[in-house]
Design a protein around this motif. Structure first.
Motif, mmCIF file in Angstrom:
data_model
loop_
_atom_site.group_PDB
_atom_site.id
_atom_site.type_symbol
_atom_site.label_atom_id
_atom_site.label_comp_id
_atom_site.label_asym_id
_atom_site.label_seq_id
_atom_site.Cartn_x
_atom_site.Cartn_y
_atom_site.Cartn_z
ATOM 1 N N GLU A 138 -1.005 4.011 3.194
ATOM 2 C CA GLU A 138 -0.072 3.641 4.250
ATOM 3 C C GLU A 138 -0.845 3.196 5.490
ATOM 4 N N SER A 271 4.079 2.020 8.097
ATOM 5 C CA SER A 271 4.453 1.092 7.016
ATOM 6 C C SER A 271 5.675 1.580 6.255
ATOM 7 N N PHE A 274 8.904 -0.057 7.382
ATOM 8 C CA PHE A 274 9.039 -1.512 7.356
ATOM 9 C C PHE A 274 10.358 -1.978 6.745
ATOM 10 N N GLY A 345 4.328 0.682 -1.427
ATOM 11 C CA GLY A 345 3.276 -0.248 -1.052
ATOM 12 C C GLY A 345 2.087 -0.047 -1.978
ATOM 13 N N ASN A 358 5.539 -5.477 1.734
ATOM 14 C CA ASN A 358 5.492 -4.770 3.004
ATOM 15 C C ASN A 358 4.557 -5.505 3.968
ATOM 16 N N PHE A 360 3.692 -4.903 7.045
ATOM 17 C CA PHE A 360 2.770 -4.062 7.807
ATOM 18 C C PHE A 360 1.516 -3.756 6.983
ATOM 19 N N LEU A 361 1.690 -3.474 5.700
ATOM 20 C CA LEU A 361 0.542 -3.223 4.838
ATOM 21 C C LEU A 361 -0.269 -4.504 4.629
#
Length: 429
Positions: A138, A271, A274, A345, A358, A360-361
């Motif tokens: 994460e 994350s 998200f 993720g 995702n 953010f990831l």
């Protein structure tokens, strides 16, 4: 006649012994090969039930997943002492390793450990043996609404360090009345969101100290507090440029909801949030915790996990093997790993599915690919974490009410001196 009677008694006793032995054998055998995962994440329960049923049918072995509705630690303690304890469970950090010593098996040479694509997040026992491994990866940082930055005359690309973040945030906050939104969504120091300050934001000090000195494998006895000023810079920026005054961040605010509802341009996010954010802000991105450290233009997101697999040391060899085999299947089977990736993720395993929607990831990965360093989740080493965070939360609340140097000194003592006290307390147990 007497001989026959004696013989009958002997045969009856033998039969009873045989039945008892069979009964005991069946009881033992029923526990020999089973898998029981005490799951920490409620949002995973649905897919885990499906995967458990699929694997159970495929392998002909009992696989159970149980997800407590609340108070995971208490449930785990109870279940570990039950007649049929979990064979695998979840730890959140080094504090849990110390607390559950005697219940956690070594994992370093197991088939599941051999599939890890990084050893950076592993947790160790006092003998320096790996006893907990991550099952998801994460990240956290500052979520940004790019459209709002554009409305304010800025862009995500211009934020490269603390000074540029400060310029943008303070300008938005100063013009919030006519912009119609503020800089930061209000995140309370009270209530269920305090960990965003006492763990994730505090990680600024821990991670940079960890990065400068050495890679922690276990909780260090003390901190220097070298980066406390950097923690203060970012903390002050957030609480003094939010939708609510610092003194009002005692409870009742929902930062995630505020960010999604368009009340702020920035939000302290992870994350795991998200999917919820993307429902309202599909182009949301994440930037690092810029805090004024030298060279931070090469900083990336905080990457790690608070979700570790551990295997119960007090189960049969057969159940241990069955549990490891189940773990291996989860992270290497195409369909099973894809189902987990969709929810979690990236999985930190070489044979796991790679696809992730995702953003953010993906941002975290992009920073790394551009030569930026990721900050480790060093807060997972907080000693006596529950009491430590409570003391830090109390000190921060007092500082929010009156941002004096004296009150900040109390924050520093809670964070630095409190670490040493927690370490001593934990090692005296």
């Amino acid at each position: 006649m007497k001989v026959k009677r004696i013989l009958a008694v002997v045969l009856a006793a033998a039969m009873l012994f045989s039945l008892a032995s069979c009964s005991n054998w069946d009881k033992i055998n029923s526990k020999k090969a089973y898998v029981y995962w005490l799951n920490f994440k409620p949002e995973l329960d649905g897919i885990l039930q499906e995967l458990a049923a699929r694997y159970s049918k495929k392998k002909g072995i009992s696989v159970t997943v149980k997800t407590p509705e609340s108070d995971y630690k208490s449930t785990l303690a109870e279940e570990l002492n039950s007649d049929t304890p979990p064979t695998m469970f979840v730890l959140s950090g080094q504090d849990d390793v110390n607390r559950l010593s005697g219940h956690i098996a070594e994992l370093g040479k197991t088939d599941i450990s051999k599939l890890l694509n990084t050893e950076d997040f592993n947790l160790f026992n006092e003998n320096n043996s790996v006893v907990a491994i991550p099952y998801c990866q994460e990240c956290f940082g500052i979520a940004v609404n790019p459209d709002y930055l554009e409305l304010a005359g800025h862009s995500v690309e211009e934020i490269k360090d603390f000074d540029s973040l400060k310029t943008v945030a303070e300008e938005i906050h100063g013009n919030a009345s006519w912009l119609g939104f503020d800089a930061f969504a209000a995140v309370d120091i009270g209530g269920d969101s305090s960990w965003k300050y006492t763990a994730h934001l505090a990680n600024v000090d821990y991670a940079y100290e960890m990065r400068r000195t050495y890679e922690w494998e276990r909780t260090p006895a003390s901190l220097t507090g070298e980066y406390m000023d950097n923690y203060k810079k970012l903390y002050d920026l957030i609480v003094n440029n939010a939708t609510a005054k610092a003194s009002e961040l005692t409870g009742g605010h929902d930062g995630l909801r505020e960010f999604k509802d368009g009340k702020a341009a920035f939000y302290l996010a992870g994350s795991w949030e998200f999917a919820s954010i993307a429902e309202k802000i599909p182009n949301a991105v994440m930037i690092p915790y810029y805090c004024g450290v030298d060279g931070e233009e090469k900083a990336g997101l905080c990457v790690g996990t608070e979700n570790y697999w551990a295997i119960n040391e007090n189960i049969s060899v057969e159940s241990n093997k069955a549990t490891v085999d189940f773990m291996v299947w989860l992270v290497s089977n195409k369909d099973a790993s894809a189902a987990l990736v969709k929810e979690l993720g990236p999985l930190p395993y070489t044979k796991a599915a790679k696809t992730s929607e995702n953003t953010f990831l993906n941002n975290a990965k992009a920073y790394e690919e551009n030569g930026c360093y990721s900050l480790m989740w060093a807060f997972r080493f907080q000693p006596d974490s529950e009491n430590y965070r409570a003391a830090l939360r109390e000190a921060l609340a007092a500082y929010n009410a009156d941002q004096s140097d004296q009150n900040w000194q109390q924050v520093r003592e809670a964070m630095i001196d409190g670490w040493m006290k927690g370490y001593i307390s934990e090692n005296e147990k």
